[in-house]
Design an enzyme around this catalytic site. Structure first.
Site, PDB file in Angstrom:
ATOM      1  N   HIS A 109       0.855  -1.195   0.000  1.00 45.34           N
ATOM      2  CA  HIS A 109       0.000   0.000   0.000  1.00 45.34           C
ATOM      3  C   HIS A 109       0.890   1.243   0.000  1.00 45.34           C
ATOM      4  CE1 HIS A 109      -3.533   2.447   0.695  1.00 45.34           C
ATOM      5  NE2 HIS A 109      -2.824   3.104   1.598  1.00 45.34           N
ATOM      6  N   GLU A 174       8.712   0.888  -2.952  1.00 37.55           N
ATOM      7  CA  GLU A 174       7.827  -0.294  -3.031  1.00 37.55           C
ATOM      8  C   GLU A 174       8.578  -1.447  -3.689  1.00 37.55           C
ATOM      9  OE1 GLU A 174       3.817   0.300  -4.521  1.00 37.55           O
ATOM     10  OE2 GLU A 174       3.901   2.427  -4.059  1.00 37.55           O
TER      11      GLU A 174
HETATM   12  C1  GAR Z   1       1.246   0.744  -6.342  1.00 38.18           C
HETATM   13  O1  GAR Z   1       1.696   2.030  -5.988  1.00 38.18           O
HETATM   14  C2  GAR Z   1       0.559   0.093  -5.162  1.00 38.18           C
HETATM   15  O2  GAR Z   1       1.157   0.397  -3.937  1.00 38.18           O
HETATM   16  C3  GAR Z   1      -0.814   0.688  -5.273  1.00 38.18           C
HETATM   17  O3  GAR Z   1      -1.109   0.714  -6.637  1.00 38.18           O
HETATM   18  C4  GAR Z   1       0.113   0.828  -7.366  1.00 38.18           C
HETATM   19  C5  GAR Z   1       0.178  -0.303  -8.356  1.00 38.18           C
HETATM   20  O4  GAR Z   1       1.270  -0.146  -9.209  1.00 38.18           O
HETATM   21  N1  GAR Z   1      -1.755  -0.082  -4.547  1.00 38.18           N
HETATM   22  C6  GAR Z   1      -2.861   0.429  -4.014  1.00 38.18           C
HETATM   23  O5  GAR Z   1      -3.162   1.595  -4.083  1.00 38.18           O
HETATM   24  C7  GAR Z   1      -3.725  -0.595  -3.301  1.00 38.18           C
HETATM   25  N2  GAR Z   1      -4.794   0.066  -2.626  1.00 38.18           N
HETATM   26  P1  GAR Z   1       1.846  -1.372 -10.013  1.00 38.18           P
HETATM   27  O6  GAR Z   1       0.663  -1.994 -10.769  1.00 38.18           O
HETATM   28  O7  GAR Z   1       2.824  -0.754 -10.968  1.00 38.18           O
HETATM   29  O8  GAR Z   1       2.473  -2.317  -9.048  1.00 38.18           O
END
Ligand code: GAR
Length: 208
Positions: A109, A174
């Site tokens: 998150h 992340e």
């Molecule tokens: C990431 O920043 C993740 O932390 C967020 O969505 C993005 C996905 O990016 N998740 C949320 O907001 C969950 N509530 P990605 O598809 O490139 O991994």
């Protein structure tokens, strides 16, 4: 190596970071399935091109959440998945699904939970005048964006930040902490006690 299922809905950059970690034969987990609820998810193409097993379960094809989740569960079970990583998976999961995977279901998150649950975290952090922000990998509990915290990373909020520049700074973290959290789980170095995770062998649970 522990078989992992990764659930995505879009770009899939966290899935890519996990897949790249798993590409090292010394890493204690391997990708058993990349599953998307959206057939158009860009991450699916990337995974398929690398020869990773993929599946699509379009949520609109199911009459309710439970039927959708039963289909997701069947794919994960058939692929032999033991741990699930949610990676930008934008469907809320019911308590029924979450409880079937208790302590084997991880989420990332883009905030320092328990602050800023929900969507649009970077905009809300800027609006609140926060000077620190970050990301969290946690074990999933039925309540949205809650559960024992595995790893967090903090980043500064800089005076000229836009939501985009801040999101990019968080996203880099992340990509660093999700493989770290998966390693801790795959190596069974995590003990869950009430609301908290304790990490064995002095592994870092905080990396700022
Ligand atoms: C990431 O920043 C993740 O932390 C967020 O969505 C993005 C996905 O990016 N998740 C949320 O907001 C969950 N509530 P990605 O598809 O490139 O991994």
């Amino acid at each position: 190596r522990v078989p992992v299922g990764i659930l995505i809905s879009g770009r899939g950059s966290n899935m890519m970071a996990l897949a790249e970690a798993c590409a090292d034969p010394a890493f204690p987990a391997r990708i058993a399935l990349v599953l998307s609820n959206d057939p158009a998810a860009a991450g699916l193409t990337w995974a398929a091109e690398r020869g990773l097993p993929t599946a699509v379960v379009p949520h609109r094809d199911y009459e309710d959440r439970e039927a959708f989740e039963n289909a997701v569960h069947a794919h994960l079970r058939d692929a032999g998945v033991r741990l699930i990583c949610l990676a930008g998976f934008m469907r809320l999961l019911t308590a029924g699904f979450v409880e079937r995977w208790t302590d084997r279901l991880l989420n990332i998150h883009p905030s320092l939970l328990p602050a800023f649950k929900g969507l649009h975290t970077h905009e809300r952090v800027l609006d609140a005048g926060m000077k620190l922000h970050g990301c969290t990998v946690h074990l999933v509990r039925p309540e949205m964006d809650s559960g024992p915290i595995l790893v967090q990373a903090a980043v500064p909020v800089l005076p000229d930040d836009s939501a985009e520049s801040l999101a990019a700074r968080v996203l880099a973290q992340e990509h660093r902490i999700y493989p770290l959290a998966l390693r801790l789980m795959a190596e069974e170095r995590v003990r869950v006690s009430g609301e908290a995770c304790h990490i064995r062998d002095g592994a870092p649970s905080t990396e700022a």
